[in-house]
Motif scaffolding. Structure first.
Motif, PDB file in Angstrom:
ATOM      1  N   VAL A 274      -9.209   3.721  -3.836  1.00 14.25           N
ATOM      2  CA  VAL A 274      -8.763   3.177  -2.547  1.00 14.25           C
ATOM      3  C   VAL A 274      -9.787   2.191  -1.994  1.00 14.25           C
ATOM      4  CG1 VAL A 274      -8.206   3.767  -0.152  1.00 14.25           C
ATOM      5  CG2 VAL A 274      -7.376   5.218  -2.017  1.00 14.25           C
ATOM      6  N   VAL A 275     -11.064   2.575  -2.052  1.00 12.70           N
ATOM      7  CA  VAL A 275     -12.122   1.722  -1.502  1.00 12.70           C
ATOM      8  C   VAL A 275     -12.312   0.467  -2.360  1.00 12.70           C
ATOM      9  CG1 VAL A 275     -14.575   1.682  -0.877  1.00 12.70           C
ATOM     10  CG2 VAL A 275     -13.198   3.688  -0.368  1.00 12.70           C
ATOM     11  N   ARG A 276     -11.861   0.501  -3.591  1.00 14.08           N
ATOM     12  CA  ARG A 276     -11.847  -0.705  -4.434  1.00 14.08           C
ATOM     13  C   ARG A 276     -10.663  -1.604  -4.098  1.00 14.08           C
ATOM     14  NH1 ARG A 276     -10.056   1.214  -9.787  1.00 14.08           N
ATOM     15  NH2 ARG A 276      -8.028   1.006  -8.739  1.00 14.08           N
ATOM     16  N   ASP A 277      -9.464  -1.017  -3.951  1.00 13.82           N
ATOM     17  CA  ASP A 277      -8.235  -1.809  -3.912  1.00 13.82           C
ATOM     18  C   ASP A 277      -7.870  -2.340  -2.528  1.00 13.82           C
ATOM     19  OD1 ASP A 277      -7.879  -1.519  -6.627  1.00 13.82           O
ATOM     20  OD2 ASP A 277      -6.572   0.224  -6.450  1.00 13.82           O
ATOM     21  N   VAL A 278      -8.097  -1.552  -1.474  1.00 18.91           N
ATOM     22  CA  VAL A 278      -7.696  -2.010  -0.135  1.00 18.91           C
ATOM     23  C   VAL A 278      -8.478  -3.259   0.284  1.00 18.91           C
ATOM     24  CG1 VAL A 278      -7.560  -1.410   2.317  1.00 18.91           C
ATOM     25  CG2 VAL A 278      -6.856   0.252   0.570  1.00 18.91           C
ATOM     26  N   PRO A 279      -9.810  -3.311   0.097  1.00 22.85           N
ATOM     27  CA  PRO A 279     -10.510  -4.555   0.443  1.00 22.85           C
ATOM     28  C   PRO A 279      -9.966  -5.774  -0.292  1.00 22.85           C
ATOM     29  CG  PRO A 279     -12.091  -2.788   0.219  1.00 22.85           C
ATOM     30  CD  PRO A 279     -10.770  -2.233  -0.239  1.00 22.85           C
ATOM     31  N   ARG A 280      -9.528  -5.606  -1.514  1.00 23.03           N
ATOM     32  CA  ARG A 280      -8.972  -6.742  -2.255  1.00 23.03           C
ATOM     33  C   ARG A 280      -7.702  -7.257  -1.589  1.00 23.03           C
ATOM     34  NH1 ARG A 280      -9.922  -4.818  -8.612  1.00 23.03           N
ATOM     35  NH2 ARG A 280     -12.204  -4.703  -8.459  1.00 23.03           N
ATOM     36  N   GLN A 281      -6.880  -6.355  -1.078  1.00 21.08           N
ATOM     37  CA  GLN A 281      -5.670  -6.781  -0.381  1.00 21.08           C
ATOM     38  C   GLN A 281      -5.994  -7.455   0.947  1.00 21.08           C
ATOM     39  OE1 GLN A 281      -2.325  -6.972  -0.798  1.00 21.08           O
ATOM     40  NE2 GLN A 281      -2.736  -6.573  -2.959  1.00 21.08           N
ATOM     41  N   LEU A 282      -6.984  -6.936   1.651  1.00 26.59           N
ATOM     42  CA  LEU A 282      -7.384  -7.563   2.914  1.00 26.59           C
ATOM     43  C   LEU A 282      -7.936  -8.960   2.664  1.00 26.59           C
ATOM     44  CD1 LEU A 282      -9.202  -4.516   4.567  1.00 26.59           C
ATOM     45  CD2 LEU A 282      -6.891  -5.328   5.065  1.00 26.59           C
ATOM     46  N   ALA A 283      -8.717  -9.106   1.609  1.00 28.69           N
ATOM     47  CA  ALA A 283      -9.315 -10.408   1.297  1.00 28.69           C
ATOM     48  C   ALA A 283      -8.266 -11.413   0.865  1.00 28.69           C
ATOM     49  CB  ALA A 283     -10.383 -10.246   0.216  1.00 28.69           C
ATOM     50  N   VAL A 284      -7.234 -10.948   0.169  1.00 30.71           N
ATOM     51  CA  VAL A 284      -6.144 -11.844  -0.241  1.00 30.71           C
ATOM     52  C   VAL A 284      -5.514 -12.506   0.977  1.00 30.71           C
ATOM     53  CG1 VAL A 284      -3.769 -11.813  -1.130  1.00 30.71           C
ATOM     54  CG2 VAL A 284      -5.600 -10.786  -2.456  1.00 30.71           C
ATOM     55  N   ARG A 285      -5.495 -11.804   2.093  1.00 25.82           N
ATOM     56  CA  ARG A 285      -4.902 -12.336   3.320  1.00 25.82           C
ATOM     57  C   ARG A 285      -5.864 -13.233   4.099  1.00 25.82           C
ATOM     58  NH1 ARG A 285      -2.318  -7.828   1.812  1.00 25.82           N
ATOM     59  NH2 ARG A 285      -0.258  -7.324   2.642  1.00 25.82           N
ATOM     60  N   GLY A 286      -7.057 -13.415   3.564  1.00 32.91           N
ATOM     61  CA  GLY A 286      -8.011 -14.301   4.216  1.00 32.91           C
ATOM     62  C   GLY A 286      -8.996 -13.603   5.111  1.00 32.91           C
ATOM     63  N   ASP A 287      -8.943 -12.264   5.194  1.00 33.45           N
ATOM     64  CA  ASP A 287      -9.911 -11.530   5.988  1.00 33.45           C
ATOM     65  C   ASP A 287     -11.178 -11.268   5.175  1.00 33.45           C
ATOM     66  OD1 ASP A 287      -8.574 -11.471   8.385  1.00 33.45           O
ATOM     67  OD2 ASP A 287      -7.532  -9.594   7.966  1.00 33.45           O
ATOM     68  N   GLU A 288     -12.223 -10.834   5.868  1.00 31.37           N
ATOM     69  CA  GLU A 288     -13.524 -10.621   5.246  1.00 31.37           C
ATOM     70  C   GLU A 288     -13.841  -9.132   5.252  1.00 31.37           C
ATOM     71  OE1 GLU A 288     -16.721 -13.440   6.287  1.00 31.37           O
ATOM     72  OE2 GLU A 288     -17.865 -11.640   6.866  1.00 31.37           O
ATOM     73  N   VAL A 289     -14.274  -8.614   4.107  1.00 32.98           N
ATOM     74  CA  VAL A 289     -14.499  -7.179   3.976  1.00 32.98           C
ATOM     75  C   VAL A 289     -15.901  -6.909   3.419  1.00 32.98           C
ATOM     76  CG1 VAL A 289     -13.535  -4.993   3.170  1.00 32.98           C
ATOM     77  CG2 VAL A 289     -12.053  -7.006   3.338  1.00 32.98           C
TER      78      VAL A 289
ATOM     79  N   GLU B  22       2.229  -3.535   0.160  1.00 35.95           N
ATOM     80  CA  GLU B  22       3.097  -2.865   1.139  1.00 35.95           C
ATOM     81  C   GLU B  22       2.287  -1.873   1.980  1.00 35.95           C
ATOM     82  OE1 GLU B  22       7.229  -0.199   1.220  1.00 35.95           O
ATOM     83  OE2 GLU B  22       6.514  -1.098  -0.644  1.00 35.95           O
ATOM     84  N   SER B  23       1.404  -1.124   1.336  1.00 36.02           N
ATOM     85  CA  SER B  23       0.592  -0.150   2.071  1.00 36.02           C
ATOM     86  C   SER B  23      -0.308  -0.836   3.088  1.00 36.02           C
ATOM     87  CB  SER B  23      -0.254   0.668   1.095  1.00 36.02           C
ATOM     88  OG  SER B  23       0.555   1.386   0.195  1.00 36.02           O
ATOM     89  N   VAL B  24      -0.947  -1.936   2.681  1.00 33.37           N
ATOM     90  CA  VAL B  24      -1.885  -2.615   3.581  1.00 33.37           C
ATOM     91  C   VAL B  24      -1.150  -3.301   4.727  1.00 33.37           C
ATOM     92  CG1 VAL B  24      -3.579  -4.493   3.700  1.00 33.37           C
ATOM     93  CG2 VAL B  24      -3.728  -2.790   1.883  1.00 33.37           C
ATOM     94  N   ASP B  25       0.076  -3.731   4.511  1.00 34.31           N
ATOM     95  CA  ASP B  25       0.880  -4.220   5.635  1.00 34.31           C
ATOM     96  C   ASP B  25       0.986  -3.146   6.714  1.00 34.31           C
ATOM     97  OD1 ASP B  25       1.333  -6.729   4.597  1.00 34.31           O
ATOM     98  OD2 ASP B  25       3.287  -6.234   3.732  1.00 34.31           O
ATOM     99  N   ALA B  26       1.206  -1.894   6.283  1.00 35.92           N
ATOM    100  CA  ALA B  26       1.285  -0.783   7.236  1.00 35.92           C
ATOM    101  C   ALA B  26      -0.077  -0.493   7.860  1.00 35.92           C
ATOM    102  CB  ALA B  26       1.832   0.462   6.540  1.00 35.92           C
ATOM    103  N   TYR B  27      -1.159  -0.698   7.108  1.00 32.45           N
ATOM    104  CA  TYR B  27      -2.506  -0.541   7.674  1.00 32.45           C
ATOM    105  C   TYR B  27      -2.686  -1.470   8.873  1.00 32.45           C
ATOM    106  CZ  TYR B  27      -4.683   2.092   3.755  1.00 32.45           C
ATOM    107  OH  TYR B  27      -5.048   3.031   2.839  1.00 32.45           O
ATOM    108  N   TYR B  28      -2.320  -2.728   8.691  1.00 36.04           N
ATOM    109  CA  TYR B  28      -2.489  -3.692   9.779  1.00 36.04           C
ATOM    110  C   TYR B  28      -1.699  -3.256  11.014  1.00 36.04           C
ATOM    111  CZ  TYR B  28      -4.919  -7.426   7.193  1.00 36.04           C
ATOM    112  OH  TYR B  28      -5.850  -8.183   6.507  1.00 36.04           O
TER     113      TYR B  28
END
Length: 522
Positions: free
Chosen positions: A25-40, A499-505
């Protein structure tokens, strides 16, 4: 742009920092956040080793145990260097490597004694790094399990870290059963020993069953701005009291979870699975990779005591290489009560499954290490059953082969917050037979993408496990068209992190997600 800090004990985004699903989880979620242009930014303890290939960013002091502690923050290389993601290891000599996956310590006589010390140092160090501006101006700090929850205590009570109150803190529960319970005082590994003179409200921090102790899992639930479980069904399960062993629920924290739900702070969001950049295994290499792993383990000093068993396993595998089985059942897991309680309570159940497989020229391949009681159980079972291949170690190549070449994946977990193994197996088109609990019932549909069993009592659950196992093998043999349909359905299911990270936001972070944009990786 939003700036996030992930604080965890594990991070599979860097080498040698994973024991279980939290690392994924700690590997994959930051990658999804970064894809959207955020910084992790992702920070873990150095465990005396993870900082060695890193670059020292800064040194600073924090108050601990009545004195000032010197800590060092290193930026460390990721397995992949991806835009928008930075990895860190926080070093102090007392943040030591443990005997479980070289991360955690097993203190059977006084649980959490050593780990409380090192995570108290780690969390205070992270608070100091935030105060020093090491990660920039943060919008969200995302904490993972009890190891990181002391940051919430520091935010709430410690006078040197009041600035943490301006940041949104999110807390993810990966496994509620492991809670990090330690005394308030009177012990070198206690709250007051490490934070002397800091006033606190005992009732806000205490364990309901042990009122003279702090419960670090409870702190996360009570003090975070948002609380997250890794599947919707697990969120529902843990709001009910446990009735072990038949039902594992809130483990004494159900009232806190119900309160968080009423306050609209509790959210159940299913973990995702990685479907891109997958490590690929070569088909037909399961047994050769087993032999290679066995020879590697035989050369490890730490495994000398089980050399006879490893050689015994290799001898069995050579026979199966000469005459391959017709059916392969498998499981990859830490050997714990959570994962294999049914077999420990009723070893005749495993005997019966192996007997059915033997009649169909099938084998059961189990890979894992863990609790000595379970290791001994499976070693003894292996000596008695030629078709039980117990690979008592860890090998990434062998794990890949197991997921690729299995016909049926077995996951009889007593409880399961989410589970990743069932997703990895389904990704390869392998049906999963699992206990209908937590995230397993959120991800498997009986006789559509896999098989589920349940029951009111342990005896009934075990009986139903055997019945469904026989049902699955009968279907494979007697109706290959239906079996192939289940395989294709399993292969076609997607549990995406996007899809999961969309729900995180929406739920956890309560900030608007930037528009996802394509990027190149290297």
């Amino acid at each position: 742009m939003n700036r996030f800090l992930f604080v965890a004990a594990e991070n599979d985004g860097i080498p040698a920092c994973k024991a279980g699903g939290m690392g994924d989880v700690v590997r994959d979620v930051p990658r999804q956040l970064a894809v959207r242009g955020d910084e992790v930014h992702v920070v873990v303890p150095a465990y005396g080793r993870l900082h060695r290939d890193g670059v020292l960013l800064r040194e600073f002091q924090v108050p601990l145990g009545g004195r000032r502690y010197d800590l060092s923050l290193y930026r460390v290389p990721g397995k992949k260097e991806l835009p928008g993601i930075a990895h860190y290891a926080l070093h102090h000599p007392e943040i030591t490597s443990g005997d479980i996956a070289h991360l955690y310590h097993n203190d059977p006589e006084e649980p959490f004694y050593t780990d409380f010390i090192k995570f108290a140092i780690f969390c205070t160090g992270v608070a100091g790094a935030i105060r020093e501006g090491a990660f920039g101006q943060l919008d969200v700090v995302h904490l993972h399990d009890w190891h990181a929850s002391l940051l919430l205590y520091l935010r709430e009570y410690h006078p040197e870290f009041r600035e943490l109150a301006d940041i949104r803190f999110v807390y993810t529960i990966h496994n509620l059963a492991i809670q990090g319970i330690r005394p308030f005082s009177g012990n070198p590994s206690s709250l007051e020993a490490w934070f002397p003179g800091v006033p606190y409200r005992e009732e806000q921090l205490s364990d309901a069953r042990y009122p003279d102790c702090i419960n670090l899992m409870a702190i996360g639930i009570r003090l975070a701005d948002a609380v997250h479980t890794v599947s919707p069904s697990y969120m529902e399960d843990i709001q009910k009291p446990s009735s072990p062993p038949e039902f594992i629920g809130g483990e004494g924290l159900e009232a806190d979870l119900v309160t968080a739900r009423k306050e609209q702070r509790l959210f159940g969001i299913l973990n995702g699975c990685n479907y891109d950049s997958i490590r690929t295994a070569e088909r037909g290499r399961l047994f050769p990779n087993t032999i290679r792993a066995l020879f590697g383990w035989l050369q490890e000093e730490s495994k000398k005591y089980k050399a006879d068993f490893l050689a015994h396993t290799g001898e069995k595998v050579v026979r199966w290489m000469d005459a391959p089985p017709a059916f392969i059942c498998s499981s990859v897991a830490r050997l714990t009560e959570q994962k294999f309680y049914f077999f420990n309570r009723h070893p005749e159940c495993l005997e019966n499954l192996l007997g059915r497989l033997a009649a169909d020229n099938g084998v059961f391949v189990l890979l894992g290490t863990g609790d000595p009681v379970y290791e001994e159980l499976f070693r003894e079972m292996s000596y008695r059953h030629p078709n039980f291949i117990f690979t008592n170690g860890q090998s990434e190549d062998l794990i890949d082969s197991i997921y690729l070449e299995s016909d049926l994946y077995l996951m009889p977990s007593l409880f399961e917050p989410c589970g990743i193994s069932q997703m990895l197996s389904m990704r390869n088109g392998n049906p999963v037979l699992a206990h209908a609990t937590g995230g397993l019932r959120d991800t498997i549909r009986h006789r559509e993408t896999g098989f589920l069993f349940d029951g009111e009592s342990i005896a009934e659950k075990v009986s139903n496990l055997e019945a469904v196992f026989n049902e699955a093998l009968d279907l494979c043999q007697q109706d290959p068209v239906a079996w192939e349909a289940i395989r294709e359905n399993a292969r076609g299911v997607r549990f995406t992190w996007a899809e999961s990270v969309d729900a995180y936001y929406r739920s956890l972070y309560q900030i608007r997600a930037p528009r996802k944009r394509p990027r190149k990786t290297r």
